[in-house]
Scaffold this active site. Structure first.
Site, PDB file in Angstrom:
ATOM      1  N   ARG A  13      84.445 110.339  11.005  1.00  0.00           N
ATOM      2  CA  ARG A  13      83.211 110.982  11.469  1.00  0.00           C
ATOM      3  C   ARG A  13      82.137 110.682  10.442  1.00  0.00           C
ATOM      4  O   ARG A  13      82.188 111.165   9.306  1.00  0.00           O
ATOM      5  CB  ARG A  13      83.431 112.490  11.597  1.00  0.00           C
ATOM      6  CG  ARG A  13      82.225 113.252  12.164  1.00  0.00           C
ATOM      7  CD  ARG A  13      82.039 112.949  13.638  1.00  0.00           C
ATOM      8  NE  ARG A  13      81.183 113.935  14.273  1.00  0.00           N
ATOM      9  CZ  ARG A  13      79.944 113.684  14.722  1.00  0.00           C
ATOM     10  NH1 ARG A  13      79.424 112.478  14.570  1.00  0.00           N
ATOM     11  NH2 ARG A  13      79.241 114.631  15.304  1.00  0.00           N
ATOM     12  N   GLY A  14      81.167 109.880  10.839  1.00  0.00           N
ATOM     13  CA  GLY A  14      80.170 109.403   9.900  1.00  0.00           C
ATOM     14  C   GLY A  14      79.448 110.481   9.126  1.00  0.00           C
ATOM     15  O   GLY A  14      79.249 110.366   7.912  1.00  0.00           O
ATOM     16  N   ASP A  16      80.412 113.214   8.100  1.00  0.00           N
ATOM     17  CA  ASP A  16      81.269 113.881   7.116  1.00  0.00           C
ATOM     18  C   ASP A  16      81.588 113.001   5.921  1.00  0.00           C
ATOM     19  O   ASP A  16      81.594 113.473   4.780  1.00  0.00           O
ATOM     20  CB  ASP A  16      82.597 114.311   7.765  1.00  0.00           C
ATOM     21  CG  ASP A  16      82.442 115.473   8.727  1.00  0.00           C
ATOM     22  OD1 ASP A  16      81.393 116.132   8.689  1.00  0.00           O
ATOM     23  OD2 ASP A  16      83.375 115.701   9.514  1.00  0.00           O
ATOM     24  N   THR A  17      81.891 111.726   6.173  1.00  0.00           N
ATOM     25  CA  THR A  17      82.469 110.917   5.092  1.00  0.00           C
ATOM     26  C   THR A  17      81.924 109.506   4.947  1.00  0.00           C
ATOM     27  O   THR A  17      82.379 108.766   4.077  1.00  0.00           O
ATOM     28  CB  THR A  17      83.997 110.804   5.287  1.00  0.00           C
ATOM     29  OG1 THR A  17      84.260 110.021   6.473  1.00  0.00           O
ATOM     30  CG2 THR A  17      84.659 112.166   5.417  1.00  0.00           C
ATOM     31  N   ARG A  18      80.965 109.111   5.774  1.00  0.00           N
ATOM     32  CA  ARG A  18      80.526 107.704   5.768  1.00  0.00           C
ATOM     33  C   ARG A  18      80.073 107.241   4.382  1.00  0.00           C
ATOM     34  O   ARG A  18      80.424 106.146   3.933  1.00  0.00           O
ATOM     35  CB  ARG A  18      79.375 107.490   6.755  1.00  0.00           C
ATOM     36  CG  ARG A  18      78.921 106.027   6.820  1.00  0.00           C
ATOM     37  CD  ARG A  18      77.725 105.845   7.740  1.00  0.00           C
ATOM     38  NE  ARG A  18      78.022 106.228   9.096  1.00  0.00           N
ATOM     39  CZ  ARG A  18      78.663 105.462   9.970  1.00  0.00           C
ATOM     40  NH1 ARG A  18      79.080 104.261   9.602  1.00  0.00           N
ATOM     41  NH2 ARG A  18      78.891 105.886  11.191  1.00  0.00           N
ATOM     42  N   GLY A  45      74.912 100.368  19.833  1.00  0.00           N
ATOM     43  CA  GLY A  45      74.619 100.171  21.238  1.00  0.00           C
ATOM     44  C   GLY A  45      75.680  99.398  21.997  1.00  0.00           C
ATOM     45  O   GLY A  45      75.584  99.251  23.209  1.00  0.00           O
ATOM     46  N   GLU A  78      88.351 107.065  20.326  1.00  0.00           N
ATOM     47  CA  GLU A  78      88.904 106.124  19.357  1.00  0.00           C
ATOM     48  C   GLU A  78      90.358 106.467  19.031  1.00  0.00           C
ATOM     49  O   GLU A  78      91.238 105.608  19.069  1.00  0.00           O
ATOM     50  CB  GLU A  78      88.049 106.192  18.093  1.00  0.00           C
ATOM     51  CG  GLU A  78      87.972 104.928  17.289  1.00  0.00           C
ATOM     52  CD  GLU A  78      86.930 105.047  16.196  1.00  0.00           C
ATOM     53  OE1 GLU A  78      85.871 104.420  16.323  1.00  0.00           O
ATOM     54  OE2 GLU A  78      87.161 105.775  15.214  1.00  0.00           O
TER      55      GLU A  78
END
Length: 208
Positions: A13-14, A16-18, A45, A78
């Site tokens: 999840r970007g 949170d942790t990207r 996109g 995913e």
């Protein structure tokens, strides 16, 4: 290296942790393996079907389960496809879950920070009941694999020690095929894996 396009696929999840944990893990693994994370491998996109294709062409899956993971329908689609490919495909592949600031039981049973998002999905008229059921099942299966929790602290280890820990996990999950692949990827290399509350690059560099 494996014959697949990517040795490792990171699901996260970007928000949170990207820029913290996932970024550190990504750059560490890149030292010895081809690693996919959608921020660079999939242009914004693009269709989900294209991401599914990347999953099909990956060997090891590392889902990073964080507090807001279940908020994202993208992440849930995913992980559903990851489980389908890794567990139900023609050949088993390896799933190594990381529980970042959450507990395995939260993911497995959709409780704690995973409970409210699933209530929201179930109330969403645009999401079919069967779809939500598949998401739940995928999370339960993925969380059932032996993985890593944040409370395990930090690890700076050479390849032999890392392989030893991975082999223990693989034995537990009966995915012996992954052992040979990890040996090929990590042989004669050193890898840094940070499994702690590390949010600054300087903190990681200080461990070298």
């Amino acid at each position: 290296m494996s014959s697949s396009e990517y040795d490792v696929f990171l699901s996260f999840r970007g928000m949170d942790t990207r820029t913290t944990f996932t970024d550190h893990l990504y750059h560490s693994l890149k030292r010895v393996a081809t690693v996919f994370r959608d921020s660079e491998g999939l242009e914004r996109g693009k269709e989900m079907s294209e991401l599914f294709g990347v999953i099909e062409r990956s060997e090891i899956f590392i889902p990073i389960f964080s507090g807001n993971y279940a908020d994202s329908k993208w992440c849930l689609q995913e992980i559903e496809r990851i489980v389908k490919v890794a567990v139900e495909g023609e050949r088993r592949r390896l799933i190594l879950p990381v529980f970042y600031r959450t507990e395995p039981t939260h993911v497995r049973h959709q409780t704690g920070p995973f409970e409210a998002p699933f209530r929201k999905h179930e109330e969403d008229d645009k999401v079919e009941e069967e779809t939500v059921k598949k998401w739940r099942e995928a999370l339960s299966i993925a969380a059932g694999f032996s993985g890593y929790e944040r409370k395990n602290a930090s690890y700076l280890m050479d390849s032999s020690r890392m392989l030893h820990i991975f082999k223990e996990d693989i034995t537990i999950t009966n995915t012996g095929e992954g052992t040979c692949m990890l040996q090929r990827i990590l042989q004669n290399n050193s890898v840094l894996i940070v499994l702690d509350d590390v949010d600054q690059v300087e903190q990681v560099e200080a461990l070298d």
